[in-house]
Design a protein around this motif. Sequence first.
Motif, PDB file in Angstrom:
ATOM      1  N   LEU A 118       0.841  -1.211   0.000  1.00  0.00           N
ATOM      2  CA  LEU A 118       0.000   0.000   0.000  1.00  0.00           C
ATOM      3  C   LEU A 118       0.872   1.256   0.000  1.00  0.00           C
ATOM      4  CD1 LEU A 118      -2.920  -0.948   2.437  1.00  0.00           C
ATOM      5  CD2 LEU A 118      -2.954  -0.865  -0.057  1.00  0.00           C
ATOM      6  N   ASP A 119       2.038   1.198   0.661  1.00  0.00           N
ATOM      7  CA  ASP A 119       2.939   2.356   0.660  1.00  0.00           C
ATOM      8  C   ASP A 119       3.433   2.692  -0.751  1.00  0.00           C
ATOM      9  OD1 ASP A 119       3.048   3.506   3.192  1.00  0.00           O
ATOM     10  OD2 ASP A 119       4.325   1.883   3.963  1.00  0.00           O
ATOM     11  N   THR A 120       3.571   1.672  -1.582  1.00  0.00           N
ATOM     12  CA  THR A 120       4.022   1.943  -2.961  1.00  0.00           C
ATOM     13  C   THR A 120       2.890   2.560  -3.782  1.00  0.00           C
ATOM     14  OG1 THR A 120       3.326  -0.188  -3.871  1.00  0.00           O
ATOM     15  CG2 THR A 120       5.555  -0.099  -2.948  1.00  0.00           C
ATOM     16  N   ALA A 121       1.660   2.519  -3.241  1.00  0.00           N
ATOM     17  CA  ALA A 121       0.504   3.009  -4.012  1.00  0.00           C
ATOM     18  C   ALA A 121       0.123   4.433  -3.635  1.00  0.00           C
ATOM     19  CB  ALA A 121      -0.689   2.080  -3.787  1.00  0.00           C
ATOM     20  N   GLU A 141      -7.226  -3.435   9.478  1.00  0.00           N
ATOM     21  CA  GLU A 141      -6.208  -3.237  10.514  1.00  0.00           C
ATOM     22  C   GLU A 141      -5.106  -2.302  10.003  1.00  0.00           C
ATOM     23  OE1 GLU A 141      -4.648  -6.989  12.092  1.00  0.00           O
ATOM     24  OE2 GLU A 141      -2.643  -6.061  12.162  1.00  0.00           O
ATOM     25  N   VAL A 142      -4.657  -2.543   8.776  1.00  0.00           N
ATOM     26  CA  VAL A 142      -3.585  -1.715   8.200  1.00  0.00           C
ATOM     27  C   VAL A 142      -4.100  -0.299   7.951  1.00  0.00           C
ATOM     28  CG1 VAL A 142      -2.151  -1.439   6.137  1.00  0.00           C
ATOM     29  CG2 VAL A 142      -2.331  -3.677   7.244  1.00  0.00           C
ATOM     30  N   LEU A 143      -5.341  -0.206   7.500  1.00  0.00           N
ATOM     31  CA  LEU A 143      -5.949   1.108   7.261  1.00  0.00           C
ATOM     32  C   LEU A 143      -6.018   1.889   8.569  1.00  0.00           C
ATOM     33  CD1 LEU A 143      -7.224   2.627   4.914  1.00  0.00           C
ATOM     34  CD2 LEU A 143      -9.404   1.547   5.427  1.00  0.00           C
ATOM     35  N   ALA A 144      -6.451   1.227   9.629  1.00  0.00           N
ATOM     36  CA  ALA A 144      -6.593   1.905  10.924  1.00  0.00           C
ATOM     37  C   ALA A 144      -5.230   2.342  11.450  1.00  0.00           C
ATOM     38  CB  ALA A 144      -7.288   0.984  11.917  1.00  0.00           C
ATOM     39  N   SER A 145      -4.187   1.543  11.181  1.00  0.00           N
ATOM     40  CA  SER A 145      -2.871   1.860  11.746  1.00  0.00           C
ATOM     41  C   SER A 145      -2.161   2.953  10.946  1.00  0.00           C
ATOM     42  CB  SER A 145      -2.006   0.605  11.803  1.00  0.00           C
ATOM     43  OG  SER A 145      -1.629   0.237  10.488  1.00  0.00           O
ATOM     44  N   ALA A 146      -2.534   3.161   9.691  1.00  0.00           N
ATOM     45  CA  ALA A 146      -1.815   4.161   8.883  1.00  0.00           C
ATOM     46  C   ALA A 146      -2.814   5.122   8.248  1.00  0.00           C
ATOM     47  CB  ALA A 146      -0.982   3.465   7.803  1.00  0.00           C
ATOM     48  N   GLU A 151      -7.287   6.015   8.535  1.00  0.00           N
ATOM     49  CA  GLU A 151      -8.538   5.907   9.278  1.00  0.00           C
ATOM     50  C   GLU A 151      -9.546   5.087   8.483  1.00  0.00           C
ATOM     51  OE1 GLU A 151      -9.525  10.099   9.250  1.00  0.00           O
ATOM     52  OE2 GLU A 151     -10.977   9.709   7.656  1.00  0.00           O
ATOM     53  N   VAL A 152     -10.403   4.373   9.214  1.00  0.00           N
ATOM     54  CA  VAL A 152     -11.511   3.655   8.586  1.00  0.00           C
ATOM     55  C   VAL A 152     -12.744   4.539   8.753  1.00  0.00           C
ATOM     56  CG1 VAL A 152     -12.896   1.548   8.605  1.00  0.00           C
ATOM     57  CG2 VAL A 152     -10.469   1.460   9.256  1.00  0.00           C
ATOM     58  N   SER A 153     -13.312   5.038   7.655  1.00  0.00           N
ATOM     59  CA  SER A 153     -14.502   5.902   7.752  1.00  0.00           C
ATOM     60  C   SER A 153     -15.741   5.072   8.015  1.00  0.00           C
ATOM     61  CB  SER A 153     -14.719   6.692   6.472  1.00  0.00           C
ATOM     62  OG  SER A 153     -13.587   7.414   6.145  1.00  0.00           O
ATOM     63  N   PHE A 154     -15.886   3.986   7.278  1.00  0.00           N
ATOM     64  CA  PHE A 154     -16.968   3.057   7.592  1.00  0.00           C
ATOM     65  C   PHE A 154     -16.619   1.675   7.082  1.00  0.00           C
ATOM     66  CE2 PHE A 154     -18.451   5.218   3.657  1.00  0.00           C
ATOM     67  CZ  PHE A 154     -18.619   4.130   2.808  1.00  0.00           C
ATOM     68  N   TRP A 155     -17.332   0.704   7.626  1.00  0.00           N
ATOM     69  CA  TRP A 155     -17.107  -0.701   7.282  1.00  0.00           C
ATOM     70  C   TRP A 155     -18.406  -1.438   7.493  1.00  0.00           C
ATOM     71  CZ3 TRP A 155     -16.031  -4.968  11.056  1.00  0.00           C
ATOM     72  CH2 TRP A 155     -15.694  -6.168  10.392  1.00  0.00           C
ATOM     73  N   LYS A 156     -18.746  -2.323   6.622  1.00  0.00           N
ATOM     74  CA  LYS A 156     -19.914  -3.211   6.704  1.00  0.00           C
ATOM     75  C   LYS A 156     -21.210  -2.499   6.312  1.00  0.00           C
ATOM     76  CE  LYS A 156     -18.825  -7.134   9.494  1.00  0.00           C
ATOM     77  NZ  LYS A 156     -19.207  -7.934  10.643  1.00  0.00           N
ATOM     78  N   LEU A 157     -21.733  -2.918   5.212  1.00  0.00           N
ATOM     79  CA  LEU A 157     -22.948  -2.320   4.676  1.00  0.00           C
ATOM     80  C   LEU A 157     -24.102  -3.319   4.724  1.00  0.00           C
ATOM     81  CD1 LEU A 157     -21.430  -0.736   1.452  1.00  0.00           C
ATOM     82  CD2 LEU A 157     -21.537   0.211   3.763  1.00  0.00           C
ATOM     83  N   ALA A 158     -25.313  -2.776   4.758  1.00  0.00           N
ATOM     84  CA  ALA A 158     -26.511  -3.621   4.674  1.00  0.00           C
ATOM     85  C   ALA A 158     -26.737  -3.912   3.195  1.00  0.00           C
ATOM     86  CB  ALA A 158     -27.703  -2.903   5.291  1.00  0.00           C
ATOM     87  N   ARG A 204      -9.092   6.213   4.674  1.00  0.00           N
ATOM     88  CA  ARG A 204      -7.927   6.870   4.068  1.00  0.00           C
ATOM     89  C   ARG A 204      -6.677   6.173   4.545  1.00  0.00           C
ATOM     90  NH1 ARG A 204      -8.612  11.809   1.141  1.00  0.00           N
ATOM     91  NH2 ARG A 204     -10.871  12.118   1.084  1.00  0.00           N
ATOM     92  N   PHE A 205      -5.788   5.857   3.580  1.00  0.00           N
ATOM     93  CA  PHE A 205      -4.487   5.289   3.905  1.00  0.00           C
ATOM     94  C   PHE A 205      -3.450   6.367   3.601  1.00  0.00           C
ATOM     95  CE2 PHE A 205      -0.539   3.170   2.737  1.00  0.00           C
ATOM     96  CZ  PHE A 205      -0.348   2.340   3.827  1.00  0.00           C
TER      97      PHE A 205
END
Length: 408
Positions: A237-240, A262-267, A269-276, A287-288
Amino acid sequence: MTTLLDLDTALHRLLDSLEPLPAGPSLPIAEAHGYYLACDQLAAVAVPPFANSAMDGYAVASQDEALRRGDALVVSQRILAGGSPGPALASGCCARIFTGAPLPDGADAIIAQEDARILDDGRVQFDDVPGSGNFVRPRGGDVEAGAKLAHAGDPLHPARLALLIAAGLEALPVHPRPRVAIVTTGDELCAPGTPLAAGQIYDSNATMLAALARDSGAEVMAVTHAPDDPTGLREVLDTATGADAIICSGGVSVGEADYVREVLASAGEVSFWKLALKPGKPFAYGRFRGRPLFGLPGNPVSALVTFLLLVRPALQRMAGAKAIEAPVRFPATLTAAVRKRPGRRDFQRGEYRIGGDGRIEVSANSRQDSNILSALTVGNCLIDLPREQRDLDAGERVWILPLTGWAR
Ligand code: AMP
Ligand code: MG
């Protein structure tokens, strides 16, 4: 239990978090197809720029007494498209004229050549007197000089390009295409063209997502594969991060090898996850290192559906679209019962056709698992079933999203 986010809420949150990319230098108009305008555009010249004939025929003065009496008229000049008219029409005269040619002074109407009789002496006779303006395309009849032709955020599709060119524009201020990096995760994935080892499958998402991104107006900078371990994934992801957005496939569920969140949260933020949403429940957005990252589920049908519903609109927003085009939808009648459990909005794979009465009929594919790619190639639409909908019977009405061109 995480509450499942509604698709529409997720889409709004996603779009609200994104801005059009800043406009760069203007592009020559011949290279602007597929971009979105960064500023309003005014016509530099009128369209058409001069009054001209809409037919092959004869230019006449509709008030000429000789014409009104039914006299044969002398053909005093001949004007082709691209030519210049001769002197003003005298009484008793007309001009032979062709489509697109400018009218001579004094002429205010065209008589089609089918309605003219040519006499042996070369004069022409007409049975009817045309009204003023007959078959004349007036100057500015399509667009007046200085009129607003297009607005910031309008897509530069072929018809709009043609209009802007006709109105004398030559370079256009546009937003750049978003440059995306595609990252597929999964230790089981094997590149096409390589023999499969035990337990491997081919990486079909990489090429599918790159094609969908290009068809949505993005430029694909890189397509890479990341291993199912947090360190390896972060390195890829860092190369991207040179891209405007990262589209990631797989690794967003709750399995032990799912590290994207997990990687997103550590570098970042996770704005949202899991949709209906079905398919596509584990979709993640965040955002990474400041870059928007779309975390698509690995199952290919889920990846395609979430791309269509969420990533494509996001790419259009970044590309400068004023209005995000919702996928085209039509009402259709079910030809067979459909199973649906309440709780998630379901986009079932289906096949529609125009019935004998001209109405649209649709049936759901018997295989709705999110790994069944063939349901998308055999089928030609998605059937949009509301979140709380239960089983449906044949004859009930549903909404369908045809999978046209870019999505099939
Ligand atoms: P995941 O979302 O990583 O749990 O993957 C869900 C399912 O999709 C698994 O069966 C994966 O093997 C499959 N899958 C994941 N990524 C891809 C891919 N790039 N191409 C094809 N299948 C995939
Ligand atoms: Mg995986």
